[in-house]
Design an enzyme around this catalytic site. Structure first.
Site, PDB file in Angstrom:
ATOM      1  N   VAL A 128       0.851  -1.177   0.000  1.00 19.54           N
ATOM      2  CA  VAL A 128       0.000   0.000   0.000  1.00 19.54           C
ATOM      3  C   VAL A 128       0.890   1.231   0.000  1.00 19.54           C
ATOM      4  O   VAL A 128       2.033   1.179   0.470  1.00 19.54           O
ATOM      5  CB  VAL A 128      -0.972   0.000   1.214  1.00 19.54           C
ATOM      6  CG1 VAL A 128      -0.239   0.298   2.500  1.00 19.54           C
ATOM      7  CG2 VAL A 128      -2.124   0.962   0.998  1.00 19.54           C
ATOM      8  N   CYS A 129       0.366   2.289  -0.565  1.00 23.53           N
ATOM      9  CA  CYS A 129       1.067   3.562  -0.601  1.00 23.53           C
ATOM     10  C   CYS A 129       2.436   3.366  -1.258  1.00 23.53           C
ATOM     11  O   CYS A 129       2.547   2.659  -2.255  1.00 23.53           O
ATOM     12  CB  CYS A 129       1.143   4.144   0.811  1.00 23.53           C
ATOM     13  SG  CYS A 129       1.452   5.912   0.897  1.00 23.53           S
ATOM     14  N   THR A 130       3.477   3.928  -0.696  1.00 27.21           N
ATOM     15  CA  THR A 130       4.800   3.848  -1.319  1.00 27.21           C
ATOM     16  C   THR A 130       5.499   2.513  -1.073  1.00 27.21           C
ATOM     17  O   THR A 130       6.644   2.338  -1.480  1.00 27.21           O
ATOM     18  CB  THR A 130       5.688   5.011  -0.838  1.00 27.21           C
ATOM     19  OG1 THR A 130       5.745   4.982   0.594  1.00 27.21           O
ATOM     20  CG2 THR A 130       5.141   6.342  -1.327  1.00 27.21           C
TER      21      THR A 130
END
Length: 187
Positions: free
Chosen positions: A102-104
């Site tokens: 998730v995300c970076t």
């Protein structure tokens, strides 16, 4: 079924906890008593971006043999994409049934060579960085590429966790976990 939750210095706590909560409910709510998990880190000491300390249950051990390896994002990814030792360790997850981030966290999967030729997403502020690892950056909350599933920004970690619950145990189990979490959103 065995899960590995990867943690590292500078991660975002909600990125980790947002998926950890619904996924571990597969066991704690009695749907899949055989589910086990480890909190895996490359280093013994791990703090999120605000200084909250986390304790890994496995340190530096290969990530092979897990059914699901989950990687959160956070500002710590910006340094780790240059850390050859960390990336080699993360690459040991290559043969897992499912890699999720998730995300970076997707930047870490990309830097470890695990995104090649696959669509992926990340926090919108990291799309340009993600293009260094895949030209197929997608602006969607959850992107499913079979054994690779990526989620957008921080809050999508809950959506991603529930999405993975549905993939593993079906829509009815997801609905019951979502209800127990009192999560009213679309996930």
């Amino acid at each position: 079924m065995k899960f590995a939750f990867v943690i590292y210095d500078g991660m975002t706590a909600l990125d980790f906890i947002g998926a950890y909560d619904p996924l571990t409910r597969l066991k704690t709510m009695g749907f899949m008593p055989e589910v086990t998990w480890d909190i895996c880190a490359y280093t013994a000491e791990v703090r999120d971006g605000s200084g909250l300390q986390f304790t890994p249950t496995r340190i530096g051990e290969p990530l092979a043999g897990y059914d699901l390896v989950y990687v959160p994002g956070g500002f710590g990814t910006r340094t780790l994409v240059q850390d050859a030792g960390f990336l080699a360790w993360l690459a040991t997850a290559r043969d897992s049934r499912c890699l999720a981030s998730v995300c970076t966290g997707s930047l870490l999967l990309g830097a470890a060579g695990l995104l090649a030729g696959r669509r992926a997403t990340s926090h919108p502020s990291a799309y340009d960085e993600l293009r260094a690892y895949t030209p197929q950056v997608v602006d969607e909350r959850v992107v499913d590429e079979g054994n690779l599933v990526t989620g957008r920004g921080v809050s999508s970690s809950i959506d991603l966790g529930l999405y993975l619950v549905e993939r593993i145990a079906g829509p009815e189990v997801k609905a019951r976990i979502k209800q127990q979490m009192d999560y009213p959103y679309g996930a």
